[in-house]
Design a protein around this motif. Sequence first.
Motif, PDB file in Angstrom:
ATOM      1  N   LEU A   1      46.724  42.711  24.902  1.00 26.67           N
ATOM      2  CA  LEU A   1      47.907  42.861  25.755  1.00 26.67           C
ATOM      3  C   LEU A   1      47.646  42.485  27.215  1.00 26.67           C
ATOM      4  CD1 LEU A   1      49.353  46.215  24.389  1.00 26.67           C
ATOM      5  CD2 LEU A   1      50.156  43.897  23.926  1.00 26.67           C
ATOM      6  N   ALA A   2      46.505  42.890  27.749  1.00 26.83           N
ATOM      7  CA  ALA A   2      46.212  42.644  29.162  1.00 26.83           C
ATOM      8  C   ALA A   2      45.312  41.434  29.367  1.00 26.83           C
ATOM      9  CB  ALA A   2      45.548  43.878  29.777  1.00 26.83           C
ATOM     10  N   GLY A   3      44.905  40.774  28.294  1.00 26.44           N
ATOM     11  CA  GLY A   3      43.982  39.645  28.392  1.00 26.44           C
ATOM     12  C   GLY A   3      44.441  38.527  29.312  1.00 26.44           C
ATOM     13  N   PRO A   4      45.688  38.065  29.188  1.00 22.13           N
ATOM     14  CA  PRO A   4      46.123  36.991  30.087  1.00 22.13           C
ATOM     15  C   PRO A   4      46.067  37.393  31.567  1.00 22.13           C
ATOM     16  CG  PRO A   4      47.609  37.166  28.235  1.00 22.13           C
ATOM     17  CD  PRO A   4      46.664  38.330  28.140  1.00 22.13           C
ATOM     18  N   TRP A   5      46.447  38.621  31.853  1.00 19.91           N
ATOM     19  CA  TRP A   5      46.396  39.084  33.244  1.00 19.91           C
ATOM     20  C   TRP A   5      44.953  39.180  33.726  1.00 19.91           C
ATOM     21  CZ3 TRP A   5      44.619  43.965  35.107  1.00 19.91           C
ATOM     22  CH2 TRP A   5      44.822  44.151  36.472  1.00 19.91           C
ATOM     23  N   LEU A   6      44.053  39.708  32.879  1.00 22.41           N
ATOM     24  CA  LEU A   6      42.645  39.816  33.255  1.00 22.41           C
ATOM     25  C   LEU A   6      42.021  38.437  33.458  1.00 22.41           C
ATOM     26  CD1 LEU A   6      41.561  42.630  30.769  1.00 22.41           C
ATOM     27  CD2 LEU A   6      42.012  42.865  33.204  1.00 22.41           C
ATOM     28  N   LEU A   7      42.365  37.506  32.595  1.00 17.04           N
ATOM     29  CA  LEU A   7      41.838  36.147  32.721  1.00 17.04           C
ATOM     30  C   LEU A   7      42.344  35.474  33.990  1.00 17.04           C
ATOM     31  CD1 LEU A   7      40.029  34.177  31.228  1.00 17.04           C
ATOM     32  CD2 LEU A   7      42.043  33.321  30.059  1.00 17.04           C
ATOM     33  N   LYS A   8      43.616  35.659  34.297  1.00 18.71           N
ATOM     34  CA  LYS A   8      44.172  35.097  35.537  1.00 18.71           C
ATOM     35  C   LYS A   8      43.501  35.709  36.758  1.00 18.71           C
ATOM     36  CE  LYS A   8      48.600  34.400  37.937  1.00 18.71           C
ATOM     37  NZ  LYS A   8      47.914  34.220  39.164  1.00 18.71           N
ATOM     38  N   LEU A   9      43.241  37.002  36.698  1.00 19.54           N
ATOM     39  CA  LEU A   9      42.605  37.697  37.815  1.00 19.54           C
ATOM     40  C   LEU A   9      41.213  37.147  38.094  1.00 19.54           C
ATOM     41  CD1 LEU A   9      43.015  40.236  39.697  1.00 19.54           C
ATOM     42  CD2 LEU A   9      41.702  41.469  37.998  1.00 19.54           C
ATOM     43  N   ILE A  10      40.399  36.988  37.076  1.00 23.17           N
ATOM     44  CA  ILE A  10      39.030  36.515  37.283  1.00 23.17           C
ATOM     45  C   ILE A  10      39.000  35.031  37.643  1.00 23.17           C
ATOM     46  CG2 ILE A  10      38.502  36.027  34.862  1.00 23.17           C
ATOM     47  CD1 ILE A  10      36.071  37.535  37.396  1.00 23.17           C
ATOM     48  N   THR A  11      39.902  34.230  37.070  1.00 20.75           N
ATOM     49  CA  THR A  11      39.906  32.810  37.438  1.00 20.75           C
ATOM     50  C   THR A  11      40.410  32.602  38.862  1.00 20.75           C
ATOM     51  OG1 THR A  11      42.040  32.538  36.356  1.00 20.75           O
ATOM     52  CG2 THR A  11      40.100  31.903  35.099  1.00 20.75           C
ATOM     53  N   ASP A  12      41.398  33.377  39.289  1.00 23.08           N
ATOM     54  CA  ASP A  12      41.863  33.276  40.677  1.00 23.08           C
ATOM     55  C   ASP A  12      40.766  33.673  41.658  1.00 23.08           C
ATOM     56  OD1 ASP A  12      44.319  32.403  39.828  1.00 23.08           O
ATOM     57  OD2 ASP A  12      45.330  34.333  40.140  1.00 23.08           O
ATOM     58  N   PHE A  13      40.036  34.740  41.344  1.00 18.56           N
ATOM     59  CA  PHE A  13      38.949  35.176  42.216  1.00 18.56           C
ATOM     60  C   PHE A  13      37.849  34.118  42.280  1.00 18.56           C
ATOM     61  CE2 PHE A  13      34.879  37.492  42.725  1.00 18.56           C
ATOM     62  CZ  PHE A  13      35.075  37.959  44.007  1.00 18.56           C
ATOM     63  N   THR A  14      37.482  33.571  41.125  1.00 15.50           N
ATOM     64  CA  THR A  14      36.427  32.552  41.096  1.00 15.50           C
ATOM     65  C   THR A  14      36.873  31.288  41.813  1.00 15.50           C
ATOM     66  OG1 THR A  14      35.718  33.439  38.969  1.00 15.50           O
ATOM     67  CG2 THR A  14      34.901  31.268  39.570  1.00 15.50           C
ATOM     68  N   ARG A  15      38.114  30.884  41.612  1.00 12.99           N
ATOM     69  CA  ARG A  15      38.642  29.693  42.287  1.00 12.99           C
ATOM     70  C   ARG A  15      38.637  29.900  43.807  1.00 12.99           C
ATOM     71  NH1 ARG A  15      43.432  29.238  39.858  1.00 12.99           N
ATOM     72  NH2 ARG A  15      42.510  28.028  38.182  1.00 12.99           N
ATOM     73  N   GLU A  16      39.031  31.090  44.247  1.00 13.42           N
ATOM     74  CA  GLU A  16      39.040  31.374  45.682  1.00 13.42           C
ATOM     75  C   GLU A  16      37.625  31.345  46.258  1.00 13.42           C
ATOM     76  OE1 GLU A  16      40.039  35.141  48.593  1.00 13.42           O
ATOM     77  OE2 GLU A  16      41.138  34.953  46.702  1.00 13.42           O
ATOM     78  N   LEU A  17      36.655  31.865  45.509  1.00  9.53           N
ATOM     79  CA  LEU A  17      35.270  31.814  45.970  1.00  9.53           C
ATOM     80  C   LEU A  17      34.784  30.374  46.108  1.00  9.53           C
ATOM     81  CD1 LEU A  17      33.362  34.640  44.080  1.00  9.53           C
ATOM     82  CD2 LEU A  17      33.800  34.468  46.511  1.00  9.53           C
TER      83      LEU A  17
END
Length: 89
Positions: free
Chosen positions: A64-80
Amino acid sequence: MTPETVMGLAYQGMKVTLFLGGPLLLTALVTGLTVSLFQAATQINEMTLSFIPKILGVFVVLVLAGPWLLKLITDFTRELFMNIPSMVS
């Protein structure tokens, strides 16, 4: 790189880690507590009884929360990665 930048990155990293692990750990905690209360009420003393409900609960939350968790970590990594040039100088 200033100390404020390092502290900001550490704060963001800890926040992302909390958001990633929190739902899964809370689900396992609540499921384990519920199974423990059931075991205490029925006097079933099986140690391995809580594993399957915990696995299923964590799996459901991950689905259920996988897409949100994946978006969260990819956004953080992209920002880094996008901020690497400003961090070096």
